[in-house]
Design a protein around this motif. Structure first.
Motif, PDB file in Angstrom:
ATOM      1  N   LEU A   1     -12.644  -3.814   1.436  1.00  0.00           N
ATOM      2  CA  LEU A   1     -13.140  -2.646   2.157  1.00  0.00           C
ATOM      3  C   LEU A   1     -14.483  -2.887   2.834  1.00  0.00           C
ATOM      4  CD1 LEU A   1     -12.148   0.168  -0.372  1.00  0.00           C
ATOM      5  CD2 LEU A   1     -11.206  -0.153   1.924  1.00  0.00           C
ATOM      6  N   ARG A   2     -15.194  -3.915   2.401  1.00  0.00           N
ATOM      7  CA  ARG A   2     -16.503  -4.181   3.001  1.00  0.00           C
ATOM      8  C   ARG A   2     -16.402  -4.455   4.499  1.00  0.00           C
ATOM      9  NH1 ARG A   2     -17.395  -7.678  -1.752  1.00  0.00           N
ATOM     10  NH2 ARG A   2     -18.482  -6.436  -3.307  1.00  0.00           N
ATOM     11  N   ASP A   3     -15.356  -5.180   4.925  1.00  0.00           N
ATOM     12  CA  ASP A   3     -15.296  -5.542   6.341  1.00  0.00           C
ATOM     13  C   ASP A   3     -13.892  -5.510   6.933  1.00  0.00           C
ATOM     14  OD1 ASP A   3     -15.844  -9.114   5.696  1.00  0.00           O
ATOM     15  OD2 ASP A   3     -14.340  -7.709   4.985  1.00  0.00           O
ATOM     16  N   LEU A   4     -12.941  -4.906   6.255  1.00  0.00           N
ATOM     17  CA  LEU A   4     -11.596  -4.757   6.794  1.00  0.00           C
ATOM     18  C   LEU A   4     -11.186  -3.284   6.740  1.00  0.00           C
ATOM     19  CD1 LEU A   4      -9.719  -7.790   5.187  1.00  0.00           C
ATOM     20  CD2 LEU A   4     -10.397  -7.556   7.583  1.00  0.00           C
ATOM     21  N   THR A   5     -10.333  -2.888   7.663  1.00  0.00           N
ATOM     22  CA  THR A   5      -9.862  -1.503   7.697  1.00  0.00           C
ATOM     23  C   THR A   5      -8.566  -1.386   6.903  1.00  0.00           C
ATOM     24  OG1 THR A   5     -10.859  -1.087   9.858  1.00  0.00           O
ATOM     25  CG2 THR A   5      -9.093   0.391   9.159  1.00  0.00           C
ATOM     26  N   ILE A   6      -8.644  -0.668   5.805  1.00  0.00           N
ATOM     27  CA  ILE A   6      -7.461  -0.362   5.004  1.00  0.00           C
ATOM     28  C   ILE A   6      -7.087   1.089   5.302  1.00  0.00           C
ATOM     29  CG2 ILE A   6      -6.436  -0.320   2.713  1.00  0.00           C
ATOM     30  CD1 ILE A   6      -7.428  -3.095   3.579  1.00  0.00           C
ATOM     31  N   LYS A   7      -5.888   1.322   5.817  1.00  0.00           N
ATOM     32  CA  LYS A   7      -5.511   2.663   6.269  1.00  0.00           C
ATOM     33  C   LYS A   7      -5.081   3.585   5.132  1.00  0.00           C
ATOM     34  CE  LYS A   7      -4.060   1.383  10.950  1.00  0.00           C
ATOM     35  NZ  LYS A   7      -2.992   1.601  11.970  1.00  0.00           N
ATOM     36  N   GLY A   8      -4.479   3.009   4.101  1.00  0.00           N
ATOM     37  CA  GLY A   8      -4.000   3.818   2.997  1.00  0.00           C
ATOM     38  C   GLY A   8      -3.837   2.980   1.751  1.00  0.00           C
ATOM     39  N   MET A   9      -3.979   3.606   0.603  1.00  0.00           N
ATOM     40  CA  MET A   9      -3.829   2.905  -0.670  1.00  0.00           C
ATOM     41  C   MET A   9      -3.075   3.790  -1.657  1.00  0.00           C
ATOM     42  SD  MET A   9      -7.421   0.808  -1.144  1.00  0.00           S
ATOM     43  CE  MET A   9      -8.568   2.190  -0.982  1.00  0.00           C
ATOM     44  N   VAL A  10      -2.335   3.134  -2.531  1.00  0.00           N
ATOM     45  CA  VAL A  10      -1.510   3.849  -3.505  1.00  0.00           C
ATOM     46  C   VAL A  10      -1.642   3.177  -4.861  1.00  0.00           C
ATOM     47  CG1 VAL A  10       0.810   4.658  -4.094  1.00  0.00           C
ATOM     48  CG2 VAL A  10       0.174   4.348  -1.686  1.00  0.00           C
ATOM     49  N   HIS A  11      -1.904   3.968  -5.889  1.00  0.00           N
ATOM     50  CA  HIS A  11      -1.870   3.496  -7.270  1.00  0.00           C
ATOM     51  C   HIS A  11      -0.507   3.911  -7.834  1.00  0.00           C
ATOM     52  CE1 HIS A  11      -3.683   3.759 -11.602  1.00  0.00           C
ATOM     53  NE2 HIS A  11      -3.051   2.617 -11.403  1.00  0.00           N
ATOM     54  N   ILE A  12       0.308   2.927  -8.212  1.00  0.00           N
ATOM     55  CA  ILE A  12       1.663   3.232  -8.680  1.00  0.00           C
ATOM     56  C   ILE A  12       1.606   3.609 -10.159  1.00  0.00           C
ATOM     57  CG2 ILE A  12       4.033   2.406  -8.906  1.00  0.00           C
ATOM     58  CD1 ILE A  12       3.074   2.688  -6.031  1.00  0.00           C
ATOM     59  N   THR A  13       1.693   4.913 -10.413  1.00  0.00           N
ATOM     60  CA  THR A  13       1.617   5.426 -11.784  1.00  0.00           C
ATOM     61  C   THR A  13       2.891   6.220 -12.076  1.00  0.00           C
ATOM     62  OG1 THR A  13       0.333   7.328 -10.965  1.00  0.00           O
ATOM     63  CG2 THR A  13      -0.903   5.436 -11.784  1.00  0.00           C
ATOM     64  N   GLY A  14       2.773   7.320 -12.800  1.00  0.00           N
ATOM     65  CA  GLY A  14       3.946   8.119 -13.131  1.00  0.00           C
ATOM     66  C   GLY A  14       4.681   8.583 -11.881  1.00  0.00           C
ATOM     67  N   GLY A  15       5.986   8.408 -11.861  1.00  0.00           N
ATOM     68  CA  GLY A  15       6.775   8.745 -10.681  1.00  0.00           C
ATOM     69  C   GLY A  15       7.103   7.533  -9.839  1.00  0.00           C
ATOM     70  N   GLY A  16       6.537   6.367 -10.233  1.00  0.00           N
ATOM     71  CA  GLY A  16       6.897   5.112  -9.587  1.00  0.00           C
ATOM     72  C   GLY A  16       6.648   5.093  -8.096  1.00  0.00           C
ATOM     73  N   PHE A  17       7.532   4.419  -7.373  1.00  0.00           N
ATOM     74  CA  PHE A  17       7.394   4.258  -5.925  1.00  0.00           C
ATOM     75  C   PHE A  17       7.602   5.588  -5.188  1.00  0.00           C
ATOM     76  CE2 PHE A  17       7.169   0.067  -7.077  1.00  0.00           C
ATOM     77  CZ  PHE A  17       7.423  -0.878  -6.100  1.00  0.00           C
ATOM     78  N   TYR A  18       8.619   6.325  -5.585  1.00  0.00           N
ATOM     79  CA  TYR A  18       9.049   7.478  -4.793  1.00  0.00           C
ATOM     80  C   TYR A  18       8.064   8.645  -4.828  1.00  0.00           C
ATOM     81  CZ  TYR A  18      13.489   4.978  -4.651  1.00  0.00           C
ATOM     82  OH  TYR A  18      14.463   4.029  -4.451  1.00  0.00           O
ATOM     83  N   ASP A  19       7.365   8.836  -5.940  1.00  0.00           N
ATOM     84  CA  ASP A  19       6.481   9.991  -6.049  1.00  0.00           C
ATOM     85  C   ASP A  19       5.016   9.669  -5.794  1.00  0.00           C
ATOM     86  OD1 ASP A  19       8.687  11.459  -6.665  1.00  0.00           O
ATOM     87  OD2 ASP A  19       8.274  11.607  -8.810  1.00  0.00           O
ATOM     88  N   ASN A  20       4.693   8.412  -5.501  1.00  0.00           N
ATOM     89  CA  ASN A  20       3.301   8.049  -5.244  1.00  0.00           C
ATOM     90  C   ASN A  20       3.042   7.633  -3.804  1.00  0.00           C
ATOM     91  OD1 ASN A  20       1.685   8.138  -7.870  1.00  0.00           O
ATOM     92  ND2 ASN A  20       3.513   7.029  -8.530  1.00  0.00           N
ATOM     93  N   VAL A  21       3.945   6.845  -3.221  1.00  0.00           N
ATOM     94  CA  VAL A  21       3.718   6.356  -1.859  1.00  0.00           C
ATOM     95  C   VAL A  21       3.658   7.501  -0.859  1.00  0.00           C
ATOM     96  CG1 VAL A  21       4.608   4.863  -0.024  1.00  0.00           C
ATOM     97  CG2 VAL A  21       4.809   4.149  -2.417  1.00  0.00           C
TER      98      VAL A  21
END
Length: 336
Positions: A226-246
């Motif tokens: 994050l210091r020098d690159l543009t990250i548009k979105g981030m996801v922590h995969i927790t309860g609900g797995g892929f479908y309920d977090n992304v």
């Protein structure tokens, strides 16, 4: 047990002090923790807070009588969450509650919490140790944690700039992390495996080592990006797995298209799928299946981000892309 409580506090003071950052202005034991904000590089500071627990993974810690890493899980669940918004964790507070304070066990738990704070670069600013006779089963305890982080208003990561063609990068998990353990414990009980048995498909580690492997903390490598690159979105995969977090970070009109098989799936997930008679879509609804954190970036920097993460000893892969959301279609699609 007043004597046990006093002994516990004296044993953890030095341990906790080892997490203090330069902003901390109080010692352990006060009624409130004080932390000065360092705002040299922050024009419009925004505080980001998060709270979480460890869930029923605690039951395995009790069953296996292993308590030295569960505190890392506790810290990870909150610091990874505030990181999603681009925030640097500042400090963490814990709540430890039990029916009867067993000092050695409690110190072991706190050792994990301090280790997690060190990995995240935040201070363990305070906490609460509650002894409540008759409230918990003998030998058991509960944990929760609270984290506060900081981000510049203009650098908040919220997914609003995600667009068609962007790439989805997956960062490897260390295992189950801290989700899906109600099902995992049921599968384990029916399997007949013992804690000391070699884990199926991963015989160099025991069942206890695999199932209690602590949650990976992504703070340092992601802050580096994050210091020098543009990250548009981030996801922590927790309860609900892929479908309920992304889908939490996706703007309307776009969809995440993730290619299953584009990353390494650790043996523990194959075992859970087979023993639990589950499908991969069901697995991806419950577990992280080998991906603990995701980044969404512009296509022209995707390979650079992967290489930088590799240099930081993080396993990362391009696992999908952002496409057009079709009418009445789900916003997260896993392609098998």
């Amino acid at each position: 047990d007043v004597e046990a409580a006093g002994g516990f506090l004296s044993r953890i003071k030095q341990m906790v002090a080892g997490t203090f950052t330069k902003g901390v202005v109080t010692d352990t034991g006060g009624c409130g923790g004080l932390c000065k904000l360092e705002l040299n590089n922050v024009e419009r500071p925004v505080l980001v807070s998060g709270t979480d627990g460890v869930g029923t993974k605690l039951k395995l810690a009790f069953q296996f009588n292993r308590h030295d890493t569960i505190g890392i899980d506790l810290v990870a669940m909150s610091v990874n969450d505030v990181l999603v918004q681009g925030a640097k964790p500042l400090f963490f507070l814990d709540y430890f509650a039990t029916g009867r304070l067993e000092t050695d066990k409690a110190v072991s738990v706190l050792a994990g919490i301090t280790e997690g704070c060190k990995q995240a670069g935040c201070a363990l600013l305070g906490g609460e140790t509650a002894e409540m006779p008759g409230f918990y089963a003998d030998g058991e305890y509960d944990l929760s944690g609270f984290c506060v982080g900081i981000v510049d208003d203009k650098r908040i990561v919220d997914g609003s700039t995600i667009t068609i063609g962007d790439r989805i990068l997956g960062l490897a998990s260390s295992g189950l992390h801290s989700n899906g353990y109600s099902l995992a414990r049921k599968v384990l009980a029916e399997s007949g495996l013992k804690p000391s048995d070699p884990f199926p498909g991963e015989e160099s580690r025991s069942v206890a080592e695999v199932l209690l492997c602590p949650t990976r903390i992504y703070v340092q490598p992601v802050l580096n990006l994050l210091r020098d690159l543009t990250i548009k979105g981030m996801v922590h995969i927790t309860g609900g797995g892929f479908y309920d977090n992304v889908n939490r970070i996706l703007p309307k009109g776009v969809a995440a298209q993730i290619r299953f098989g584009s990353w390494h799936v650790p043996p523990v997930f194959d075992w859970l799928k087979e023993q639990g008679k589950l499908t991969w879509p069901e697995m991806l609804q419950i577990f992280n299946c080998g991906i603990g954190y995701m980044l969404v970036v512009a296509p022209e920097i995707a390979d650079d981000v992967v290489q930088r993460l590799k240099a930081l000893h993080e396993y990362a892969r391009v696992i999908g892309r952002i496409g057009i959301r079709k009418e009445d279609a789900e916003q997260v699609e896993v392609l098998f």
